[in-house]
Write an enzyme that holds these catalytic residues in place. Structure first.
Site, PDB file in Angstrom:
ATOM      1  N   ASP A 112     -16.633   8.304 -28.753  1.00 58.78           N
ATOM      2  CA  ASP A 112     -17.547   7.208 -28.457  1.00 58.78           C
ATOM      3  C   ASP A 112     -18.877   7.332 -29.196  1.00 58.78           C
ATOM      4  O   ASP A 112     -18.982   7.042 -30.372  1.00 58.78           O
ATOM      5  CB  ASP A 112     -17.745   7.112 -26.944  1.00 58.78           C
ATOM      6  CG  ASP A 112     -18.446   5.842 -26.490  1.00 58.78           C
ATOM      7  OD1 ASP A 112     -18.710   4.982 -27.347  1.00 58.78           O
ATOM      8  OD2 ASP A 112     -18.731   5.699 -25.299  1.00 58.78           O
ATOM      9  N   HIS A 132     -13.394   3.412 -21.065  1.00 57.90           N
ATOM     10  CA  HIS A 132     -14.220   3.898 -19.941  1.00 57.90           C
ATOM     11  C   HIS A 132     -13.547   3.606 -18.598  1.00 57.90           C
ATOM     12  O   HIS A 132     -13.130   4.529 -17.910  1.00 57.90           O
ATOM     13  CB  HIS A 132     -15.643   3.343 -19.972  1.00 57.90           C
ATOM     14  CG  HIS A 132     -16.384   3.625 -21.221  1.00 57.90           C
ATOM     15  ND1 HIS A 132     -16.561   4.904 -21.706  1.00 57.90           N
ATOM     16  CD2 HIS A 132     -17.000   2.799 -22.116  1.00 57.90           C
ATOM     17  CE1 HIS A 132     -17.248   4.858 -22.841  1.00 57.90           C
ATOM     18  NE2 HIS A 132     -17.518   3.596 -23.114  1.00 57.90           N
TER      19      HIS A 132
END
Length: 454
Positions: free
Chosen positions: A328, A277
């Site tokens: 994810d 991220h």
């Protein structure tokens, strides 16, 4: 057994080449021949553009059970009013409820189906960020790695490679003991984590790495144990980093340092490390990550689904951080979408086009993703490389029209996972003409596995 594939078009040495014969044996590419106007006798035909297998560098397999459910009003105010889908933190509560219900058997079924969906999307290797270690309440299974072994077995049955990123998760927040759902995640301390994780072994299709869930979930005095464990094994080390501003604020309050600075203080940055991220960074954070050649895995579909924000991917790459891509939470499973989303999201943020070429985005989804997962030999079409191939159709409603020399641009900016025709892993035809050869009915497998945990 030797197998020859004939690619109608292949992305080879940075160019689209017609008629490429790809000879394989014992799971590796043994020869490449270009300019083959037709398939050699006995060759398996791959119509479309063949590229190296795609690498999904960040996965939480059990999150596949959240798709749809977390879009249906998961936040309720103190007064009882439905506030709609809510925030990252309300999404996390739904995730915890699913996590509570999983067993090694049900996790195997769910992960097998999720990994089969990845194979259908052209993914040949997955990085599984695994922290669901124990039974509800933290009770240890007879085999302390039963959940991790279920994931390794699931990947084998789905026909893809896996790097099991065994994750240290010890705290509910800076200085806070684990809450009830998080007891399944914790080994008590980093030494306990290292002892359990050290019993995992890789196989032909599986490698083992390490992960720090986040600086809020691993106390600062425990970080170096995880870093040392990975270094001793020359294993990849991944970490969720600055996904939410609240994490940064809490870290500054607890340590007077940003999460990136805290990781740097404890030796956690470097070429074997991938920050996932990295959405909310300071200029100094970017310099630390890039200067140490720490990789960054962007997960655009999850980051926008959770309203996380758009990370500084351009600045990170310019500073020296290799970029990889992950699905994810599996809001969708589509590495082509992740690749173009990184560029298109940046266009929205900067109002500038052409931050990355199609070839650069495809490299993030292939070679750089494999390197982040500890498979540096993979992600390329070359003699001696693993025979992992993905073929995307060039004659679908999304891809028809452009000439073959623009096939990479067409695939990256127009194709979807639904356009993947073939997936080959270690020379084995796992997906043929859009059909999974090992899991006959992937939608049915997903439906059954997800119903079992809701």
């Amino acid at each position: 057994m030797p197998v020859t594939y004939w690619a109608e078009h292949a992305w080879l040495d940075g160019a689209v080449r017609p008629g490429v014969a790809i000879e394989t044996d014992h799971g590796v590419i043994t020869a490449l021949a270009t300019g083959q106007t037709g398939p050699p006798p006995g060759a398996r035909v791959l119509r479309g553009l063949t590229v190296p297998g795609l690498a999904n560098a960040h996965s939480h397999a059990f999150h596949r059970a959240l798709r749809g459910h977390v879009q249906a009003g998961s936040s309720v105010s103190a007064g009882g009013a439905d506030e709609g889908p809510g925030s990252f933190w309300t999404w996390r509560e739904v995730m915890y409820r699913v996590a509570e219900k999983l067993t090694p058997d049900s996790y195997f079924e769910l992960a097998r189906a999720a990994y089969a969906e990845m194979a259908l999307a052209g993914i040949t290797c997955v990085g599984e960020f695994h922290y669901l270690h124990h039974a509800p309440g933290g009770t240890r299974y007879a085999d302390p790695n039963a959940m991790g072994e279920a994931l390794i077995g699931a990947a084998a049955e789905a026909g893809i490679r896996i790097t099991l990123l065994d994750t240290c998760y010890l705290s509910a927040g800076f200085g806070a003991a684990p809450e009830r759902p998080q007891l399944r995640f914790s080994d008590g301390d980093a030494a306990g984590w290292a002892d359990r994780a050290g019993r995992l072994t890789g196989t032909g299709h599986a490698r083992v790495g390490a992960a720090v869930h986040s600086v809020r979930a691993v106390p600062a005095d425990q970080l170096e144990t995880v870093v040392r464990w990975a270094a001793e094994r020359d294993a990849p080390l991944h970490v969720h980093l600055s996904e939410q501003p609240a994490e940064n604020e809490a870290c500054l309050a607890a340590h007077g340092r940003t999460p990136t600075e805290l990781l740097a203080d404890h030796g956690a940055l470097g070429p074997r490390t991938t920050a996932v991220h990295a959405t909310h960074l300071t200029g100094g954070d970017i310099t630390l990550l890039g200067g140490s050649a720490t990789g960054v895995c962007m997960c655009p579909t999850t980051e926008r689904d959770l309203a996380d924000g758009i990370g500084p991917a351009v600045a990170l790459q310019r500073a020296g951080s290799p970029l990889s891509l992950g699905s994810d939470s599996h809001a969708v499973v589509d590495l082509l979408e992740e690749a173009r989303a990184m560029e298109l999201d940046e266009r929205l943020r900067s109002r500038a086009r052409g931050n990355w070429s199609a070839a650069q985005l495809l490299t993030a989804a292939t070679a750089d993703g494999h390197a982040a997962l500890g498979w540096p030999e993979a992600g390329r079409l070359a003699v001696g490389a693993p025979a992992d191939l993905t073929t995307v159709g060039l004659d679908t409603v999304r891809t028809a029209g452009p000439p073959p020399e623009l096939a990479v641009e067409t695939v990256v900016f127009a194709a979807t996972a639904a356009d993947v025709r073939h997936t080959v892993v270690a020379g084995r035809h796992v997906v043929r003409d859009g059909v999974h050869t090992l899991v006959p009915d992937v939608p049915a497998a997903l439906r059954a596995a997800i119903r079992a945990v809701h």
